[in-house]
Design a protein around this motif. Structure first.
Motif, mmCIF file in Angstrom:
data_model
loop_
_atom_site.group_PDB
_atom_site.id
_atom_site.type_symbol
_atom_site.label_atom_id
_atom_site.label_comp_id
_atom_site.label_asym_id
_atom_site.label_seq_id
_atom_site.Cartn_x
_atom_site.Cartn_y
_atom_site.Cartn_z
ATOM 1 N N LEU A 9 0.865 -1.290 -0.062
ATOM 2 C CA LEU A 9 0.042 -0.158 -0.089
ATOM 3 C C LEU A 9 0.841 1.102 -0.003
ATOM 4 C CD1 LEU A 9 -2.973 1.255 0.280
ATOM 5 C CD2 LEU A 9 -2.413 1.262 2.814
ATOM 6 N N ILE A 10 0.531 2.168 -0.945
ATOM 7 C CA ILE A 10 1.179 3.539 -1.058
ATOM 8 C C ILE A 10 0.344 4.494 -1.132
ATOM 9 C CG2 ILE A 10 3.052 4.785 -2.515
ATOM 10 C CD1 ILE A 10 3.808 2.143 -3.911
ATOM 11 N N THR A 11 0.577 5.453 -0.072
ATOM 12 C CA THR A 11 0.008 6.675 0.092
ATOM 13 C C THR A 11 0.595 7.783 -0.603
ATOM 14 O OG1 THR A 11 0.860 7.576 2.049
ATOM 15 C CG2 THR A 11 -0.815 6.024 2.413
ATOM 16 N N GLY A 12 0.036 8.668 -1.332
ATOM 17 C CA GLY A 12 0.320 9.620 -2.019
ATOM 18 C C GLY A 12 1.130 9.150 -3.233
ATOM 19 N N ILE A 13 0.358 8.151 -3.876
ATOM 20 C CA ILE A 13 1.155 7.418 -5.212
ATOM 21 C C ILE A 13 1.319 8.531 -6.301
ATOM 22 C CG2 ILE A 13 -1.138 6.892 -5.903
ATOM 23 C CD1 ILE A 13 1.898 4.465 -6.013
ATOM 24 N N SER A 14 0.571 9.577 -6.200
ATOM 25 C CA SER A 14 0.449 10.223 -7.560
ATOM 26 C C SER A 14 1.544 11.445 -7.535
ATOM 27 C CB SER A 14 -0.916 10.826 -7.636
ATOM 28 O OG SER A 14 -1.708 9.838 -8.057
ATOM 29 N N GLY A 15 2.430 11.649 -6.434
ATOM 30 C CA GLY A 15 3.322 12.784 -6.354
ATOM 31 C C GLY A 15 4.596 12.311 -7.130
ATOM 32 N N SER A 16 5.622 13.223 -7.227
ATOM 33 C CA SER A 16 6.769 12.830 -7.995
ATOM 34 C C SER A 16 7.355 11.593 -7.544
ATOM 35 C CB SER A 16 7.507 14.113 -7.940
ATOM 36 O OG SER A 16 7.972 14.448 -6.575
ATOM 37 N N LEU A 17 7.598 11.494 -6.048
ATOM 38 C CA LEU A 17 8.124 10.388 -5.471
ATOM 39 C C LEU A 17 7.474 9.206 -5.762
ATOM 40 C CD1 LEU A 17 10.621 8.858 -4.169
ATOM 41 C CD2 LEU A 17 9.600 9.598 -1.834
ATOM 42 N N GLY A 18 6.177 9.189 -5.755
ATOM 43 C CA GLY A 18 5.514 7.935 -6.003
ATOM 44 C C GLY A 18 5.425 7.409 -7.401
ATOM 45 N N ASN A 29 2.110 -6.139 -5.984
ATOM 46 C CA ASN A 29 0.797 -6.004 -6.329
ATOM 47 C C ASN A 29 0.634 -4.697 -5.509
ATOM 48 O OD1 ASN A 29 -1.742 -6.024 -6.957
ATOM 49 N ND2 ASN A 29 -2.363 -6.568 -4.912
ATOM 50 N N VAL A 30 0.786 -3.371 -6.355
ATOM 51 C CA VAL A 30 0.641 -2.081 -5.636
ATOM 52 C C VAL A 30 -0.825 -1.451 -5.570
ATOM 53 C CG1 VAL A 30 1.401 0.447 -5.951
ATOM 54 C CG2 VAL A 30 3.030 -1.657 -6.565
ATOM 55 N N ILE A 31 -1.229 -1.427 -4.397
ATOM 56 C CA ILE A 31 -2.546 -0.652 -4.033
ATOM 57 C C ILE A 31 -2.264 1.027 -3.791
ATOM 58 C CG2 ILE A 31 -4.603 -0.436 -2.899
ATOM 59 C CD1 ILE A 31 -2.676 -3.435 -2.551
ATOM 60 N N GLY A 32 -2.537 1.776 -4.692
ATOM 61 C CA GLY A 32 -2.281 3.436 -4.435
ATOM 62 C C GLY A 32 -3.163 3.913 -3.959
ATOM 63 N N ILE A 33 -3.220 5.072 -2.780
ATOM 64 C CA ILE A 33 -4.419 5.840 -2.486
ATOM 65 C C ILE A 33 -3.819 7.303 -2.740
ATOM 66 C CG2 ILE A 33 -5.134 4.023 -1.273
ATOM 67 C CD1 ILE A 33 -4.122 5.630 1.205
ATOM 68 N N ASP A 34 -4.494 8.145 -3.283
ATOM 69 C CA ASP A 34 -4.339 9.297 -3.136
ATOM 70 C C ASP A 34 -5.669 10.025 -3.820
ATOM 71 O OD1 ASP A 34 -3.020 12.143 -3.673
ATOM 72 O OD2 ASP A 34 -1.270 10.907 -4.685
ATOM 73 N N THR A 35 -5.737 11.394 -3.979
ATOM 74 C CA THR A 35 -6.684 12.088 -4.188
ATOM 75 C C THR A 35 -7.143 12.131 -5.539
ATOM 76 O OG1 THR A 35 -5.732 14.288 -4.396
ATOM 77 C CG2 THR A 35 -6.811 13.765 -2.399
#
Length: 366
Positions: A9-18, A29-35
């Motif tokens: 699980l990765i929070t903030g997946i859509s930022g530059s680091l993500g 198996n990546v589960i990303g959460i973000d706005t």
């Protein structure tokens, strides 16, 4: 058909680091959460829309961790640049940055109490937690003396919360990374943009300067000491490689590991930074006058640099990264591939290209 890969699980997946980290996680198996979802991904991921500032995100994360039997959590969600993210309310920032971190911790603790298997948490802290004026490179056991800057204070509170509550997470290794200023072509935030001279505000004057490709100067008080103040940078791809390396590391001996992260080689003086990126330095008689200029630029929407960042803008702060070097061992140069200078130079090339594009766009007939 359920994935046979271990879930992450990765929070903030859509930022530059993500987005820099995603290509390194093909074995998960990546589960990303973000706005919002990432603009692109090298392989399919699961995405869940979530607002870390809402209490409901805790239950949402705990459910994901239980259902996917996730083995790790990478917590990247944090508001650094309030203008770029469109979040200027400090209470709202606190709910996302500090309370949001507490929700991540509670979700892991709850999942593991209910038979989950989260074995690793990687939390992104910051060099800012040490404060803006250091007499020597900060070591991981130094006191956290962040002040004034909202982002730095929130990073400090979140960092301490993770340390204090680590025992509640069960048999889960915790890594707290404290990277220096992110750099690289894809990085955009007011800290690196200030050095690059492109920290434009959202007001009419800021947008006009951006359209014309005008560069903002670095504002410093008079005196040689300010030019000699030192900074480091770290390429966002190197931070991604550190995280990927830690995710594959065997069980740690200590539950909590603190790690400073910066580019290889020497720190850079502010004067050298300005030369590398081609940004003009504007000298004013006193620090008080410099602060007034920064405050005025913020009020007029010329710059995105908040006035409470001022001590960090004129400060001197570097990191001792010997612990990271020792931990990575023979992998050090494969993981940390860029020096501070190379990382900053990569950002300089990106800002020059952006300035040319703005200038060309402004010259075209409407």
């Amino acid at each position: 058909m359920a994935s046979t890969k271990p879930s992450l699980l990765i929070t903030g997946i859509s930022g530059s680091l993500g987005t820099s980290l995603l290509p390194l996680l093909e074995g998960f198996n990546v589960i990303g959460i973000d706005t919002r979802p990432p603009s692109e991904s090298p392989f399919p991921i699961e995405f869940e829309k979530s607002d870390m500032g809402q209490e409901s995100s805790c239950h949402q994360m705990a459910q994901i961790l239980r259902e996917t039997r996730a083995v790790g959590v990478v917590h990247l969600a944090f508001i650094l640049d309030p203008i770029r993210m469109g979040i200027l309310d400090r209470d709202r920032m606190w709910r996302i940055n500090v309370a949001g971190t507490a929700r991540v911790l509670e979700a892991i603790a709850e999942a593991n109490r209910m038979g989950g298997r989260v074995a690793k948490l990687i939390h992104l802290s910051s060099v800012a937690v040490y404060g803006p004026d250091l007499q020597r490179p900060a070591r991981e056991n130094d006191a956290l003396k962040a002040h004034t800057l909202t982002y730095a204070l929130h990073k400090k509170d979140a960092d301490l919360a993770v340390q204090i509550r680590a025992r509640e997470l069960g048999d889960c290794d915790v890594y707290i990374l404290r990277p220096h200023i992110f750099a690289g072509p894809s990085v955009q935030n007011y800290m690196i943009d200030c050095v690059r001279g492109i920290a434009y505000g959202s007001g009419r004057l800021g947008k006009m300067l951006q359209r014309r490709g005008k560069r903002l100067p670095i504002i410093l008080p008079l005196g040689r000491d300010y030019l000699r103040h030192q900074l480091q940078f770290v390429h966002v791809d190197d931070v991604a490689r550190v995280i990927a390396w830690l995710l594959r590391r065997p069980k740690a001996q200590d539950q909590v590991t603190l790690l400073n992260v910066a580019g290889r080689a020497d720190a850079l003086t502010v004067e050298k930074c300005a030369k590398i990126v081609g940004t003009r330095i504007k000298r004013l008689p006193t620090a008080a006058l410099c602060r007034q200029v920064v405050e005025l630029g913020w009020k007029l929407g010329i710059t995105s640099v908040p006035p409470d960042a001022f001590p960090y803008l004129i400060g001197s702060y570097t990191l001792d990264t010997s612990k990271l070097r020792s931990l990575l061992g023979s992998d050090y140069e494969r993981v940390i591939q860029h020096t501070s200078e190379e990382a900053l130079a990569g950002s300089a090339a990106a800002s020059t290209s952006a300035a040319i594009s703005h200038a060309e766009a402004a010259s075209q007939p409407s």
